[in-house]
Design a protein around this motif. Structure first.
Motif, PDB file in Angstrom:
ATOM      1  N   GLY A   1       0.861  -1.104  -0.101  1.00 25.60           N
ATOM      2  CA  GLY A   1       0.005  -0.044  -0.098  1.00 25.60           C
ATOM      3  C   GLY A   1       0.920   1.265  -0.075  1.00 25.60           C
ATOM      4  N   VAL A   2       0.284   2.307  -0.777  1.00 26.77           N
ATOM      5  CA  VAL A   2       1.114   3.609  -0.578  1.00 26.77           C
ATOM      6  C   VAL A   2       0.449   4.765  -0.139  1.00 26.77           C
ATOM      7  CG1 VAL A   2       2.142   5.144  -2.277  1.00 26.77           C
ATOM      8  CG2 VAL A   2       2.051   2.806  -2.696  1.00 26.77           C
ATOM      9  N   ILE A   3       0.734   5.347   0.889  1.00 26.13           N
ATOM     10  CA  ILE A   3       0.098   6.350   1.479  1.00 26.13           C
ATOM     11  C   ILE A   3       0.565   7.766   0.973  1.00 26.13           C
ATOM     12  CG2 ILE A   3       0.024   7.751   3.795  1.00 26.13           C
ATOM     13  CD1 ILE A   3       0.214   5.174   5.331  1.00 26.13           C
ATOM     14  N   PRO A   4      -0.403   8.362   0.572  1.00 25.68           N
ATOM     15  CA  PRO A   4       0.031   9.697  -0.307  1.00 25.68           C
ATOM     16  C   PRO A   4       0.765  10.626   0.553  1.00 25.68           C
ATOM     17  CG  PRO A   4      -2.297   9.878   0.115  1.00 25.68           C
ATOM     18  CD  PRO A   4      -2.035   8.262   0.542  1.00 25.68           C
ATOM     19  N   GLY A   5       1.723  11.603  -0.204  1.00 29.34           N
ATOM     20  CA  GLY A   5       2.388  12.590   0.540  1.00 29.34           C
ATOM     21  C   GLY A   5       3.702  12.323   0.446  1.00 29.34           C
ATOM     22  N   GLY A   6       4.674  13.458   0.190  1.00 32.80           N
ATOM     23  CA  GLY A   6       5.957  13.328  -0.053  1.00 32.80           C
ATOM     24  C   GLY A   6       6.520  12.368  -1.215  1.00 32.80           C
TER      25      GLY A   6
ATOM     26  N   LEU B   1       3.588  -4.855  -6.711  1.00 33.58           N
ATOM     27  CA  LEU B   1       2.413  -4.558  -7.115  1.00 33.58           C
ATOM     28  C   LEU B   1       1.963  -3.223  -6.144  1.00 33.58           C
ATOM     29  CD1 LEU B   1       0.833  -7.900  -7.627  1.00 33.58           C
ATOM     30  CD2 LEU B   1       1.738  -6.316  -9.293  1.00 33.58           C
ATOM     31  N   TRP B   2       1.789  -2.145  -6.635  1.00 31.76           N
ATOM     32  CA  TRP B   2       1.504  -0.968  -5.561  1.00 31.76           C
ATOM     33  C   TRP B   2      -0.192  -0.722  -5.692  1.00 31.76           C
ATOM     34  CZ3 TRP B   2       5.472   0.395  -2.878  1.00 31.76           C
ATOM     35  CH2 TRP B   2       6.954   0.189  -3.462  1.00 31.76           C
ATOM     36  N   CYS B   3      -0.584  -0.536  -4.470  1.00 23.73           N
ATOM     37  CA  CYS B   3      -1.836  -0.152  -3.857  1.00 23.73           C
ATOM     38  C   CYS B   3      -2.182   1.087  -3.372  1.00 23.73           C
ATOM     39  CB  CYS B   3      -2.396  -1.229  -3.417  1.00 23.73           C
ATOM     40  SG  CYS B   3      -4.035  -0.959  -3.003  1.00 23.73           S
ATOM     41  N   GLY B   4      -2.788   2.122  -4.207  1.00 27.50           N
ATOM     42  CA  GLY B   4      -2.574   3.510  -3.629  1.00 27.50           C
ATOM     43  C   GLY B   4      -4.065   3.501  -2.524  1.00 27.50           C
ATOM     44  N   LEU B   5      -3.479   4.021  -1.410  1.00 23.99           N
ATOM     45  CA  LEU B   5      -4.393   4.350  -0.307  1.00 23.99           C
ATOM     46  C   LEU B   5      -4.724   5.702  -0.536  1.00 23.99           C
ATOM     47  CD1 LEU B   5      -2.665   2.181   2.370  1.00 23.99           C
ATOM     48  CD2 LEU B   5      -4.502   1.355   0.816  1.00 23.99           C
ATOM     49  N   ASP B   6      -5.683   6.134  -1.313  1.00 26.17           N
ATOM     50  CA  ASP B   6      -6.048   7.573  -1.556  1.00 26.17           C
ATOM     51  C   ASP B   6      -6.810   8.159  -0.495  1.00 26.17           C
ATOM     52  OD1 ASP B   6      -4.710   7.055  -3.962  1.00 26.17           O
ATOM     53  OD2 ASP B   6      -6.611   6.122  -4.940  1.00 26.17           O
ATOM     54  N   ARG B   7      -7.669   7.521   0.395  1.00 27.90           N
ATOM     55  CA  ARG B   7      -8.418   8.031   1.241  1.00 27.90           C
ATOM     56  C   ARG B   7      -8.083   7.565   2.681  1.00 27.90           C
ATOM     57  NH1 ARG B   7     -12.367   5.717  -1.562  1.00 27.90           N
ATOM     58  NH2 ARG B   7     -13.273   5.054   0.285  1.00 27.90           N
TER      59      ARG B   7
ATOM     60  N   LEU C   1      -2.505  -6.699   2.138  1.00 26.42           N
ATOM     61  CA  LEU C   1      -1.002  -6.210   1.847  1.00 26.42           C
ATOM     62  C   LEU C   1      -0.023  -6.908   2.328  1.00 26.42           C
ATOM     63  CD1 LEU C   1      -2.164  -2.387   1.778  1.00 26.42           C
ATOM     64  CD2 LEU C   1      -2.019  -3.745  -0.155  1.00 26.42           C
ATOM     65  N   ASP C   2       1.100  -6.916   1.999  1.00 24.73           N
ATOM     66  CA  ASP C   2       2.469  -7.169   2.647  1.00 24.73           C
ATOM     67  C   ASP C   2       3.069  -5.994   3.490  1.00 24.73           C
ATOM     68  OD1 ASP C   2       2.513  -9.915   1.612  1.00 24.73           O
ATOM     69  OD2 ASP C   2       2.743  -8.997  -0.399  1.00 24.73           O
ATOM     70  N   GLY C   3       2.592  -5.090   3.187  1.00 24.88           N
ATOM     71  CA  GLY C   3       2.982  -3.841   3.892  1.00 24.88           C
ATOM     72  C   GLY C   3       2.519  -2.511   3.467  1.00 24.88           C
ATOM     73  N   VAL C   4       3.022  -1.452   4.035  1.00 22.05           N
ATOM     74  CA  VAL C   4       2.546  -0.254   3.606  1.00 22.05           C
ATOM     75  C   VAL C   4       3.762   0.776   3.497  1.00 22.05           C
ATOM     76  CG1 VAL C   4       1.268   1.647   4.105  1.00 22.05           C
ATOM     77  CG2 VAL C   4       0.043  -0.503   4.596  1.00 22.05           C
TER      78      VAL C   4
ATOM     79  N   GLY D   1      -0.403  -4.694  13.263  1.00 21.25           N
ATOM     80  CA  GLY D   1       0.382  -5.823  12.735  1.00 21.25           C
ATOM     81  C   GLY D   1       0.824  -5.627  11.139  1.00 21.25           C
ATOM     82  N   ILE D   2       0.513  -4.560  10.758  1.00 23.05           N
ATOM     83  CA  ILE D   2       0.985  -4.321   9.256  1.00 23.05           C
ATOM     84  C   ILE D   2       2.163  -3.556   9.084  1.00 23.05           C
ATOM     85  CG2 ILE D   2       0.054  -3.315   6.998  1.00 23.05           C
ATOM     86  CD1 ILE D   2      -2.712  -3.706   7.873  1.00 23.05           C
ATOM     87  N   PRO D   3       3.239  -4.131   8.546  1.00 22.03           N
ATOM     88  CA  PRO D   3       4.522  -3.229   8.566  1.00 22.03           C
ATOM     89  C   PRO D   3       4.538  -2.093   7.602  1.00 22.03           C
ATOM     90  CG  PRO D   3       4.852  -5.601   7.806  1.00 22.03           C
ATOM     91  CD  PRO D   3       3.334  -5.419   7.712  1.00 22.03           C
ATOM     92  N   VAL D   4       5.002  -1.043   8.427  1.00 22.07           N
ATOM     93  CA  VAL D   4       4.866   0.369   7.717  1.00 22.07           C
ATOM     94  C   VAL D   4       6.591   0.628   7.276  1.00 22.07           C
ATOM     95  CG1 VAL D   4       4.273   2.773   7.715  1.00 22.07           C
ATOM     96  CG2 VAL D   4       2.897   1.000   8.762  1.00 22.07           C
ATOM     97  N   TYR D   5       6.857   0.849   6.113  1.00 21.51           N
ATOM     98  CA  TYR D   5       7.994   1.129   5.579  1.00 21.51           C
ATOM     99  C   TYR D   5       8.377   2.670   5.198  1.00 21.51           C
ATOM    100  CZ  TYR D   5       8.192  -3.984   5.433  1.00 21.51           C
ATOM    101  OH  TYR D   5       8.027  -5.237   5.804  1.00 21.51           O
ATOM    102  N   ASP D   6       9.485   3.358   5.314  1.00 24.11           N
ATOM    103  CA  ASP D   6       9.713   4.542   5.115  1.00 24.11           C
ATOM    104  C   ASP D   6      10.104   4.574   3.436  1.00 24.11           C
ATOM    105  OD1 ASP D   6      10.300   7.381   5.414  1.00 24.11           O
ATOM    106  OD2 ASP D   6      12.142   6.937   4.797  1.00 24.11           O
ATOM    107  N   VAL D   7       9.535   5.593   2.554  1.00 20.50           N
ATOM    108  CA  VAL D   7       9.630   5.473   1.259  1.00 20.50           C
ATOM    109  C   VAL D   7      11.259   5.490   1.053  1.00 20.50           C
ATOM    110  CG1 VAL D   7       9.797   7.885   1.173  1.00 20.50           C
ATOM    111  CG2 VAL D   7       9.067   6.587  -0.914  1.00 20.50           C
ATOM    112  N   SER D   8      11.959   6.127   1.569  1.00 20.69           N
ATOM    113  CA  SER D   8      13.451   6.158   1.373  1.00 20.69           C
ATOM    114  C   SER D   8      14.202   4.549   1.456  1.00 20.69           C
ATOM    115  CB  SER D   8      14.477   6.882   2.065  1.00 20.69           C
ATOM    116  OG  SER D   8      14.207   6.670   3.380  1.00 20.69           O
TER     117      SER D   8
END
Length: 426
Positions: free
Chosen positions: A134-139, A151-157, A165-168, A191-198
């Motif tokens: 999943g992709v959180i918008p911004g930055g 496989l990117w899934c945009g979380l637009d709202r 998902l395997d992570g965000v 329990g959903i992993p959240v990774y930094d974009v960098s």
């Protein structure tokens, strides 16, 4: 690097079948072979205690690796070795404390086989597996859809339901709204992993941008000194053994070089080495010896560059460059402690001076020893133009930041593939 990823068979995408396949090769096969060839039956106490303990440790190691929440990119494979080593270490301590009778030799064989098998499985299976992120918008997250390995899934709202998902991935340095901050926290708590974009971009591209100096995985600019010392010792031992084993081949190549065109078999050139200290590098000569009169008028920087279809390259020299055999004499530099088997390419001093004037932070690549092969060499090949060197520096910075035995192993495998294919040579 190619972004095309062939999908895996559905069976191999399931963790339980990967563990079963690994168990059959790493545990069941050694036990069966010891029964067949050494006549030690599996029902003997030392055998089945070892088998049960190793099976539990192997499964625990793989599950532990999956729970580490490491972004599934280039560096993730190194944690396979770490996780399996940790669980087998716990098993060895438990067997000693409980005073259980087990086979030390068999356990060692199973451990080594497990590391090799699951490392190869990660390379062959894990690297081809398609992950849903999943992709959180911004930055900087707007750059992610261009990376095709996921496989990117945009979380637009902020209120939209989260699919499987395997992570965000989010830009954790971006000033998100309070609603998104709360949503990101909820994802972590669930329990959903959240990774930094960098981290995601680095691990998918194998590059670290050079807009600023970047700390390594330990949070420092300096690479791990302990690993550097161990690596230096291993380099010298491996290089010395390889020189002895390849001595006949080196002699034959040297004689062939001398026979094809007049001049020495070895090419010597001052290059920039560890901590920017100059040293003399050794390679098999692949070009005709230049006319001394022409050297007086030529620019040092131009002479140091190898151009595309360079007329100075001999027929044998082209073959040596394509197969990277011209690099073999650099094993002498490794034994002398001037180079490593793996590291950034050492550049001619004239080119180094030019690049340092044109490219910010170029000097930082000298923080580790230059190598015969390296991350930049296998991903880009030989380049000389400033923009190409800038791109190569991004690759060098990735290696400095993610310095590890795993990455070295990956580079060795990719180097062998490059030697066979001849890609990137000039």
């Amino acid at each position: 690097m190619s972004d095309v990823v062939k999908p895996l068979p559905a069976l191999l995408q399931r963790l339980r079948y990967q563990i079963l396949l690994g168990w059959l090769v790493a545990v069941a096969m050694p036990i069966a072979l010891s029964w067949v060839f050494i006549d030690i039956p599996v029902y003997q106490s030392t055998q089945y205690i070892t088998a049960i303990g190793a099976s539990i440790s192997l499964a625990a190691g793989i599950f532990a690796f999956r729970r580490l929440h490491i972004f599934p990119g280039i560096a993730a494979g190194g944690y396979v070795v770490m996780a399996i080593s940790a669980t087998f270490g716990v098993l060895a301590i438990a067997l000693i404390l409980l005073r259980l009778d087990y086979s030390r030799v068999l356990l060692t064989i199973i451990y080594i086989a497990s590391v090799i098998v699951f490392t190869l499985m990660h390379l062959l299976i894990g690297s081809r597996q398609r992950y849903r992120m999943g992709v959180i918008p911004g930055g900087r997250t707007e750059d992610l859809p261009a990376l095709k390995k996921v496989l990117w899934c945009g979380l637009d709202r902020v209120d939209m339901p989260i699919p499987l998902l395997d992570g965000v991935v989010a830009d954790l340095h971006f000033d998100h709204s309070d609603a998104w901050d709360k949503r990101i926290t909820e994802l972590v708590l669930n329990g959903i992993p959240v990774y930094d974009v960098s981290q995601a971009i680095e691990q998918l591209t194998g590059r670290v941008e050079v807009s600023r100096l970047s700390q390594n995985t330990l949070g420092a600019l300096n690479p791990n000194d302990v690993f550097l010392q161990i690596k230096a010792g291993v380099d010298v031992i491996v290089a010395a053994i390889t020189l002895v084993l390849l001595a006949p081949l080196l002699i034959v190549i040297g004689l062939a070089v001398r026979r094809e065109t007049p001049g020495p078999a070895l090419f010597r050139q001052y290059r920039t080495g560890f901590r920017a200290r100059p040293f003399v590098v050794y390679k098999f000569r692949t070009m005709r010896v230049a006319d001394p009169a022409a050297l007086d008028d030529a620019d040092d920087r131009i002479r140091a560059m190898t151009q595309l279809n360079d007329a100075r390259i001999t027929r044998l020299g082209a073959f040596l460059r394509r197969t990277r055999l011209d690099e073999l004499p650099q094993l002498i530099n490794v034994v002398r402690g001037e180079m490593s088997l793996i590291g950034p390419r050492p550049e001619a001093i004239a080119l180094t001076s030019w690049y340092e004037r044109e490219i910010p932070f170029y000097h930082y690549r000298h923080i580790i020893k230059p190598g015969i092969t390296g991350w930049a060499q296998i991903n880009q090949g030989h380049v000389t133009a400033v923009e190409q060197v800038r791109e190569k520096l991004h690759l060098d910075f990735y290696y400095v930041k993610n310095f590890s035995f795993w990455l070295d192993l990956l580079i060795i495998i990719r180097t062998l593939q490059t030697m066979v294919s001849g890609s990137g040579a000039r």
